[in-house]
Structure formats: C-alpha cells, structure tokens
Scaffold this motif. Structure first.
Motif, PDB file in Angstrom:
ATOM      1  N   ASP A  61       0.831  -1.200   0.000  1.00  0.00           N
ATOM      2  CA  ASP A  61       0.000   0.000   0.000  1.00  0.00           C
ATOM      3  C   ASP A  61       0.871   1.257   0.000  1.00  0.00           C
ATOM      4  OD1 ASP A  61      -2.483   1.553   0.313  1.00  0.00           O
ATOM      5  OD2 ASP A  61      -1.762   1.894   2.357  1.00  0.00           O
ATOM      6  N   GLY A  62       1.919   1.250   0.801  1.00  0.00           N
ATOM      7  CA  GLY A  62       2.845   2.386   0.827  1.00  0.00           C
ATOM      8  C   GLY A  62       3.540   2.583  -0.505  1.00  0.00           C
ATOM      9  N   HIS A  63       3.934   1.480  -1.121  1.00  0.00           N
ATOM     10  CA  HIS A  63       4.574   1.566  -2.437  1.00  0.00           C
ATOM     11  C   HIS A  63       3.589   2.082  -3.482  1.00  0.00           C
ATOM     12  CE1 HIS A  63       8.431  -0.098  -1.431  1.00  0.00           C
ATOM     13  NE2 HIS A  63       7.881  -1.177  -0.895  1.00  0.00           N
ATOM     14  N   ALA A  93       6.973  -4.276  -8.743  1.00  0.00           N
ATOM     15  CA  ALA A  93       7.304  -4.648  -7.354  1.00  0.00           C
ATOM     16  C   ALA A  93       6.031  -4.796  -6.518  1.00  0.00           C
ATOM     17  CB  ALA A  93       8.233  -3.615  -6.743  1.00  0.00           C
ATOM     18  N   VAL A  94       5.069  -3.912  -6.716  1.00  0.00           N
ATOM     19  CA  VAL A  94       3.807  -4.005  -5.984  1.00  0.00           C
ATOM     20  C   VAL A  94       3.049  -5.260  -6.400  1.00  0.00           C
ATOM     21  CG1 VAL A  94       1.537  -2.923  -5.640  1.00  0.00           C
ATOM     22  CG2 VAL A  94       3.606  -1.532  -5.544  1.00  0.00           C
ATOM     23  N   GLU A  95       3.023  -5.543  -7.694  1.00  0.00           N
ATOM     24  CA  GLU A  95       2.368  -6.765  -8.172  1.00  0.00           C
ATOM     25  C   GLU A  95       2.975  -7.993  -7.515  1.00  0.00           C
ATOM     26  OE1 GLU A  95       0.969  -5.873 -12.744  1.00  0.00           O
ATOM     27  OE2 GLU A  95       3.061  -6.418 -12.393  1.00  0.00           O
ATOM     28  N   SER A  96       4.290  -8.042  -7.460  1.00  0.00           N
ATOM     29  CA  SER A  96       4.984  -9.185  -6.856  1.00  0.00           C
ATOM     30  C   SER A  96       4.648  -9.312  -5.376  1.00  0.00           C
ATOM     31  CB  SER A  96       6.492  -9.054  -7.042  1.00  0.00           C
ATOM     32  OG  SER A  96       6.821  -9.123  -8.401  1.00  0.00           O
ATOM     33  N   ALA A  97       4.627  -8.194  -4.671  1.00  0.00           N
ATOM     34  CA  ALA A  97       4.322  -8.218  -3.237  1.00  0.00           C
ATOM     35  C   ALA A  97       2.911  -8.727  -2.991  1.00  0.00           C
ATOM     36  CB  ALA A  97       4.490  -6.822  -2.646  1.00  0.00           C
ATOM     37  N   ILE A  98       1.972  -8.310  -3.807  1.00  0.00           N
ATOM     38  CA  ILE A  98       0.589  -8.755  -3.647  1.00  0.00           C
ATOM     39  C   ILE A  98       0.465 -10.243  -3.991  1.00  0.00           C
ATOM     40  CG2 ILE A  98      -1.755  -8.503  -4.566  1.00  0.00           C
ATOM     41  CD1 ILE A  98      -1.150  -5.470  -4.721  1.00  0.00           C
ATOM     42  N   GLU A 117      10.716   3.989 -14.461  1.00  0.00           N
ATOM     43  CA  GLU A 117      10.809   3.899 -12.990  1.00  0.00           C
ATOM     44  C   GLU A 117       9.453   3.524 -12.396  1.00  0.00           C
ATOM     45  OE1 GLU A 117      12.526   7.273 -10.997  1.00  0.00           O
ATOM     46  OE2 GLU A 117      14.044   7.516 -12.561  1.00  0.00           O
ATOM     47  N   ILE A 118       8.409   4.124 -12.938  1.00  0.00           N
ATOM     48  CA  ILE A 118       7.059   3.851 -12.442  1.00  0.00           C
ATOM     49  C   ILE A 118       6.693   2.392 -12.713  1.00  0.00           C
ATOM     50  CG2 ILE A 118       4.611   4.412 -12.716  1.00  0.00           C
ATOM     51  CD1 ILE A 118       5.597   7.311 -13.424  1.00  0.00           C
ATOM     52  N   LEU A 177       3.677   9.399 -10.441  1.00  0.00           N
ATOM     53  CA  LEU A 177       2.887   9.794 -11.606  1.00  0.00           C
ATOM     54  C   LEU A 177       2.534  11.279 -11.554  1.00  0.00           C
ATOM     55  CD1 LEU A 177       0.595   6.666 -11.812  1.00  0.00           C
ATOM     56  CD2 LEU A 177       2.038   7.506 -13.673  1.00  0.00           C
ATOM     57  N   GLU A 178       2.135  11.720 -10.376  1.00  0.00           N
ATOM     58  CA  GLU A 178       1.730  13.125 -10.217  1.00  0.00           C
ATOM     59  C   GLU A 178       2.889  14.090 -10.418  1.00  0.00           C
ATOM     60  OE1 GLU A 178      -2.013  12.462  -7.157  1.00  0.00           O
ATOM     61  OE2 GLU A 178      -0.050  12.912  -6.310  1.00  0.00           O
TER      62      GLU A 178
END
Length: 85
Positions: free
Chosen positions: A21-23, A46-51, A39-40, A31-32
């Motif tokens: 969630d933090g990532h 990385a978030v996909e892998s963590a989930i 990089e994004i 993005l903003e």
C-alpha cells in the motif's frame, strides 16, 4: 458471513500488504510529479509481486489450516483456490 479466527500468518500478510500500500501511494506520487515511466513501471511490478506473494501465503495458510477440518466439499474449495494461484 462466517468469521474465522486469524491465523499466525495473517500478521505477516497484513504487513506485506501495508508495505505494498505504501509503495502504491509512492507510485501515485511518482505519476503526479512526472517521474520517468520506466521507474514507475518498475515500482508497479514490485507491488504486483508483493501482492502475489501475500495472496499465495494466504491461500497456502488456508490449505494448511482450514481444509479438511470443517467438513463440506474440500475438493471444490481446493479447485477454486487453485484458480487463484
């Protein structure tokens, strides 16, 4: 809805998801602020892998601790879980 007791692995899974969630919040900020797409994309991966790791841990824990103990149709549940892996 049936309420089940928390398994010992749930605290680890919660921590993994909180980090993800933090990532994810960091990715939104990237993005903003116009960070480079490469990089994004790396951070999204990385978030996909963590989930994915959290999901597998949850399913494996469920298989180890819940199936075969409460009656019902364990084979049907196992098939449904296998589709999620």
């Amino acid at each position: 809805m049936t309420i089940q007791a928390s398994h010992t692995s749930h605290s680890d899974i919660i921590n993994r998801l909180k980090r993800a969630d933090g990532h994810l919040r960091s990715i939104i900020e990237m993005l903003e602020t116009g960070k480079p797409c490469a990089e994004i994309a790396t951070q999204i991966k990385a978030v996909e892998s963590a989930i994915t790791v959290a999901k597998r841990a949850l399913i494996h824990d469920h298989i180890d601790h819940c199936l075969g103990h409460g009656g019902g149709d364990d084979l049907a549940e196992m098939r449904a879980l296998a589709k999620l892996l």
